[in-house]
Design an enzyme around this catalytic site. Structure first.
Site, PDB file in Angstrom:
ATOM      1  CG  ASP A  38      -9.542  -4.107  -5.342  1.00  0.00           C
ATOM      2  OD1 ASP A  38      -8.675  -4.937  -4.073  1.00  0.00           O
ATOM      3  OD2 ASP A  38      -9.373  -3.051  -5.458  1.00  0.00           O
ATOM      4  CG  ASP A 259      -7.736   0.640  -6.293  1.00  0.00           C
ATOM      5  OD1 ASP A 259      -8.149  -0.647  -6.109  1.00  0.00           O
ATOM      6  OD2 ASP A 259      -8.220   1.643  -5.782  1.00  0.00           O
ATOM      7  CG  ASP A 263      -6.277  -4.185  -6.929  1.00  0.00           C
ATOM      8  OD1 ASP A 263      -5.925  -4.996  -5.952  1.00  0.00           O
ATOM      9  OD2 ASP A 263      -6.694  -2.940  -6.612  1.00  0.00           O
TER      10      ASP A 263
HETATM   11  P1  ADP Z   1      -7.333  -4.452  -0.219  1.00  0.00           P
HETATM   12  O1  ADP Z   1      -7.054  -5.950  -0.134  1.00  0.00           O
HETATM   13  O2  ADP Z   1      -8.653  -4.558   0.859  1.00  0.00           O
HETATM   14  O3  ADP Z   1      -7.053  -3.763  -0.336  1.00  0.00           O
HETATM   15  P2  ADP Z   1      -4.270  -4.095   2.076  1.00  0.00           P
HETATM   16  O4  ADP Z   1      -4.497  -4.663   1.358  1.00  0.00           O
HETATM   17  O5  ADP Z   1      -4.460  -3.066   1.720  1.00  0.00           O
HETATM   18  O6  ADP Z   1      -6.671  -4.565   1.794  1.00  0.00           O
HETATM   19  O7  ADP Z   1      -5.139  -4.481   3.565  1.00  0.00           O
HETATM   20  C1  ADP Z   1      -5.662  -5.879   3.838  1.00  0.00           C
HETATM   21  C2  ADP Z   1      -5.812  -5.061   5.179  1.00  0.00           C
HETATM   22  O8  ADP Z   1      -4.936  -5.127   6.223  1.00  0.00           O
HETATM   23  C3  ADP Z   1      -6.719  -4.218   5.293  1.00  0.00           C
HETATM   24  O9  ADP Z   1      -8.264  -4.185   5.408  1.00  0.00           O
HETATM   25  C4  ADP Z   1      -6.460  -3.784   7.563  1.00  0.00           C
HETATM   26  O10 ADP Z   1      -7.065  -4.515   8.461  1.00  0.00           O
HETATM   27  C5  ADP Z   1      -4.785  -3.914   7.076  1.00  0.00           C
HETATM   28  N1  ADP Z   1      -3.939  -2.875   7.075  1.00  0.00           N
HETATM   29  C6  ADP Z   1      -3.220  -2.387   6.076  1.00  0.00           C
HETATM   30  N2  ADP Z   1      -2.815  -1.516   5.654  1.00  0.00           N
HETATM   31  C7  ADP Z   1      -2.443  -0.593   6.835  1.00  0.00           C
HETATM   32  C8  ADP Z   1      -2.608   0.199   7.621  1.00  0.00           C
HETATM   33  N3  ADP Z   1      -1.893   1.119   6.563  1.00  0.00           N
HETATM   34  N4  ADP Z   1      -3.468   0.471   8.785  1.00  0.00           N
HETATM   35  C9  ADP Z   1      -4.042   0.096   9.452  1.00  0.00           C
HETATM   36  N5  ADP Z   1      -4.139  -1.348   8.543  1.00  0.00           N
HETATM   37  C10 ADP Z   1      -3.863  -1.393   7.699  1.00  0.00           C
HETATM   38 MG    MG Z   2      -7.787  -1.049  -4.290  1.00  0.00          MG
END
Ligand code: ADP
Ligand code: MG
Length: 314
Positions: A38, A259, A263
């Site tokens: 991740d 983490d 995931d």
């Molecule tokens: P990762 O797999 O990197 O942990 P997430 O699935 O949590 O990422 O989020 C993917 C994308 O969605 C982020 O990179 C962002 O662009 C957008 N995003 C998610 N939650 C938020 C939030 N609370 N505020 C702004 N953007 C968000």
């Molecule tokens: Mg993560």
């Protein structure tokens, strides 16, 4: 391996902060061909920091930051926390009297007295947040969030976001009443050991892969920095487990290192799930290994331990 060898290896693991949930888990790690990482909070420190805020409307900078912070105030996402912290600092320096409590009490709620009232808040996993402020719809998130809400992204905004992404930052778009009014740039540095660990895995004949919900451009920039060539980006939270299954298709043994809550389905789907100890309880629950030190070197420790226990001692 004898039961004694397994016990010894489990003890060696525990001494190094690598918790192994049983002999099966210990045995499978030696055969790992792919390690899927991740991005956020696993390869990176998971400490997002806002580095830029650019307003593309007539709105004042302070008002823009108040609006964005208010929309994110109910979100648990690391990006939301970074935005609130940035806005709070801005207001503190702009007018210390409004956030004096913040300075004394850290992140207690009264330090956010300057936040606006929000209604109909919803978090959209993998996209961002949506709410209403003064009866107007406010969106904070990525391109997908904007396109699903039919908010147009002007060329100059798009160009600005592309610039951010090419320097490994995540661009966060903000709309107010269906107009794109500004962009935030967020940076999340790599863990110090990340690049060395990737190099080490490749030397061991293990193929590293990065998976993330973040956009392709940022993902590729981060992957390049850390030395990973195989990337899966813009993966919706439910999609990470599908990525794991796609690597298992030819019978390969696949490890997943993650983490977050997002995931845990992937950790469960993997042959060898490794949860970062500083991660969420649900991820730790779903994993075969828990890396208590949150240090990626322990991915190598885990595979090594398994190889030594099962390939050499027979
Ligand atoms: P990762 O797999 O990197 O942990 P997430 O699935 O949590 O990422 O989020 C993917 C994308 O969605 C982020 O990179 C962002 O662009 C957008 N995003 C998610 N939650 C938020 C939030 N609370 N505020 C702004 N953007 C968000
Ligand atoms: Mg993560």
């Amino acid at each position: 391996a004898t039961p004694t060898a397994v016990m010894v290896a489990t003890g060696v693991g525990a001494n190094n902060g690598v918790l192994i949930k049983g002999g099966d888990a210990l045995e499978k790690a030696q055969k790992v061909k792919y390690v899927i990482f991740d991005k956020t909070g696993t390869l990176t420190q998971g400490k997002a920091t806002v580095t830029t805020a650019k307003v593309f409307s007539s709105m004042e900078r302070g008002d823009f930051l108040t609006l964005v912070a208010s929309a994110e105030a109910s979100s648990e996402h690391p990006l939301a926390k970074a935005i609130l912290e940035y806005a709070r600092h801005f207001h503190y320096f702009d007018d210390p009297s409004t956030t004096k409590d913040a300075h004394i009490n850290g992140l207690e709620s009264k330090s956010f007295g300057w936040l606006l009232d929000v209604s109909d808040f919803s978090a959209l996993p993998g996209q961002g947040v949506q709410c209403f402020i003064d009866g107007k719809k406010v969106l904070v998130g990525n391109r997908k969030l904007m396109s699903e809400n039919r908010v147009a992204i002007p060329d100059q905004v798009e160009n600005f976001v592309v610039q951010l992404e090419e320097s490994a930052k995540t661009g966060i778009l903000v709309s107010y009443d269906n107009d794109l009014i500004g962009v935030l740039g967020v940076s999340d540095p790599l863990k110090r050991e990340a690049a060395v660990v990737i190099e080490g895995l490749i030397k061991m004949g293990v193929h590293p892969v990065m998976v993330t919900g973040d956009n392709w451009r940022t993902a590729k920039a981060v992957a390049k920095e850390v030395g990973i060539t195989d990337v899966r980006a813009e993966v919706m939270p439910a999609g990470k487990a599908d990525v794991i299954r796609s690597f298992q298709k030819d019978g390969s043994v696949v490890a997943m290192v993650g983490d977050g809550i997002n995931d845990s389905p992937a950790l469960a789907a993997a042959d060898v799930g490794m949860a970062i100890g500083a991660g969420t309880d649900i991820a730790i629950e779903a994993a075969d290994y828990v890396l208590m030190r949150s240090n990626l070197e322990d991915v190598i420790t885990a595979i090594d331990l398994s190889r030594k226990t099962f390939s050499r001692i027979r």
